[in-house]
Write a protein that holds these residues in place. Structure first.
Motif, short mmCIF file in Angstrom:
data_model
loop_
_atom_site.label_atom_id
_atom_site.label_comp_id
_atom_site.label_asym_id
_atom_site.label_seq_id
_atom_site.Cartn_x
_atom_site.Cartn_y
_atom_site.Cartn_z
N TYR A 12 -44.43 17.48 21.61
CA TYR A 12 -45.80 17.60 22.09
C TYR A 12 -45.92 16.97 23.47
CZ TYR A 12 -50.91 16.80 22.16
OH TYR A 12 -52.24 16.77 22.50
N GLN A 13 -46.31 17.75 24.45
CA GLN A 13 -46.57 17.29 25.81
C GLN A 13 -45.43 16.48 26.44
OE1 GLN A 13 -50.49 15.34 25.14
NE2 GLN A 13 -51.36 16.98 26.37
N PRO A 14 -44.19 16.99 26.44
CA PRO A 14 -43.09 16.22 27.03
C PRO A 14 -43.25 16.00 28.53
CG PRO A 14 -42.39 18.46 26.52
CD PRO A 14 -43.75 18.28 25.89
N GLU A 15 -43.87 16.98 29.24
CA GLU A 15 -44.03 16.82 30.68
C GLU A 15 -44.95 15.66 31.01
OE1 GLU A 15 -44.87 19.59 29.01
OE2 GLU A 15 -43.19 20.95 29.43
N LYS B 42 -32.58 5.09 32.19
CA LYS B 42 -32.74 6.53 32.27
C LYS B 42 -33.52 7.01 31.05
CE LYS B 42 -30.15 10.85 32.79
NZ LYS B 42 -28.82 11.48 32.81
N ILE B 43 -34.60 7.77 31.27
CA ILE B 43 -35.44 8.26 30.17
C ILE B 43 -35.46 9.78 30.22
CG2 ILE B 43 -37.73 8.22 29.12
CD1 ILE B 43 -38.23 5.56 30.61
N ILE B 44 -35.06 10.40 29.12
CA ILE B 44 -35.07 11.86 29.05
C ILE B 44 -35.74 12.32 27.77
CG2 ILE B 44 -32.99 12.13 30.47
CD1 ILE B 44 -31.40 12.54 27.93
N CYS B 45 -36.20 13.56 27.76
CA CYS B 45 -36.83 14.13 26.57
C CYS B 45 -35.90 15.13 25.90
CB CYS B 45 -38.13 14.85 26.95
SG CYS B 45 -39.55 13.75 27.08
#
Length: 361
Positions: free
Chosen positions: A55-58, A74-77
């Motif tokens: 939900y809403q990754p951007e 580093k943070i990634i989805c």
């Protein structure tokens, strides 16, 4: 090290706040919930965090970019196209979590607030040569939960008992894990529960261990528990970092006030209150057991207890707000209005009292 945070879906239990931002970005004690976890992971040596989200990754990534640079993490989805449970996201992110080094990785539920003794947990995990280690916490009523039955001398987990009607133990899964990459071989790429489908198999092979969580623990995914969690968190701050708490004639008990908030004369604030950035608390206000989020104005002689006031809202003069009232973003309560457990959706104006708990659409 790497870590995966189970962010999940829509945060329905914490509405109306999650109608404005994803649940992990809702402020808790003046910082987004998920930032508490990322800071703790960083302190334990984590360099890369995967957010398992559908939900809403951007929006989530856009918000966290500044913290990524600030913390050096580093943070990634890893985006799910369907809800994948608590184990499926590990399979989805397998290529990230298993980089060939053999290093373990953390897995956290995003709702959990605690003191995060992750370094101690990592040492425990390595010392026991475990395939997975889970943190457990003691509860007063184990019949409400899934209980972890284990050898208290070795930490070796024997089995799990869901909502036991006779006493088998009082320790429950705290939603904080360390896993070896080998556990990924047990997980199929489908909606799967790590608690019900994966961990019992690891336990059957004698490779699952648990460590009792020191300090407090709370799942803050719904308003009542959010307020209880705030009380526990502030008490923990009192013991560990008392300098972060407010003090003065207007403060009683444990209170957290952002440095940019303005507090008028004759207020009484506390116990168990957090006041966010840019808030304006006018003279004579009484606050207890509540959270006041960023940009809120509380007008003269208002009284707020046991409630959450959403971003950029206004509480009128002599208004009274209590009994787990939750105001969404940009809600404006008129002067002398009373709210008894009202749940008010964003961008509303409340001109009449809410005499019993109800949702205001």
């Amino acid at each position: 090290m790497k870590a995966l945070i189970l962010v999940g879906g829509f945060g329905t239990r914490l509405r109306p706040l999650t109608l404005s931002v994803p649940k992990p970005l809702v402020d808790f004690a003046n910082k987004p919930m998920i930032l508490h976890q990322i800071e703790a992971l960083k302190a334990a040596g984590t360099t890369e965090v995967v957010l398992a989200i559908n939900y809403q990754p951007e929006l989530m990534l856009g918000f966290l970019r500044e913290f990524e640079a600030q913390l050096g993490v580093k943070i990634i989805c890893s985006q799910e196209t369907e809800p994948m449970g608590t184990a499926g996201p590990l399979a989805l992110a397998r290529e990230i979590l298993d980089d060939g080094s053999g290093d373990p990785f953390f897995v956290l539920n995003s709702d959990v607030i605690s003191e995060y003794p992750l370094k101690d947990m990592l040492e425990f995990h390595k010392a026991h040569n475990a395939e997975a280690t889970i943190m457990v916490t003691k509860v007063e009523e184990p019949s409400k939960y899934g209980v972890v039955v284990y050898n208290e001398q070795t930490g070796n987990v024997d089995r799990f008992v869901e909502k036991p009607q006779i006493f088998v133990g009082n320790k429950i899964n705290a939603g904080i894990y360390i896993c070896q990459p080998a556990i990924l071989d047990r997980i199929e790429l489908r909606p799967t529960s790590i608690e019900k489908e994966v961990f019992p198999k690891v336990a059957a092979d004698g490779k699952l261990f648990c460590m009792e969580l020191p300090g407090f623990w709370m799942d803050v995914g719904q308003p009542k528990d959010y307020i209880t969690g705030l009380q526990l968190y502030l008490e923990s701050l009192r013991k560990r970092f008392p300098e972060r708490l407010a003090n003065g004639a207007h403060v009683t008990g444990n209170v957290l006030i952002d440095s940019t908030a303005e507090i008028g004369e004759g207020c009484l604030i506390g116990p168990d209150v957090s006041i966010g950035p840019g808030c304006h608390i006018e003279p004579g206000v009484r606050l207890s057991r509540c959270t006041i989020l960023r940009g809120v104005r509380v007008k003269k002689h208002a009284c707020i207890t046991g409630s959450i006031i959403g971003w950029h809202s206004t509480v009128g003069q002599w208004a009274r707000v209590e009994n787990m009232t939750v105001l969404g973003e940009d809600v404006h309560m008129s002067d002398e209005v009373y709210s008894n457990g009202g749940v008010v959706l964003p961008h509303k104006e409340i001109k009449a009292s809410i005499l019993s708990p109800q949702i205001i659409m």
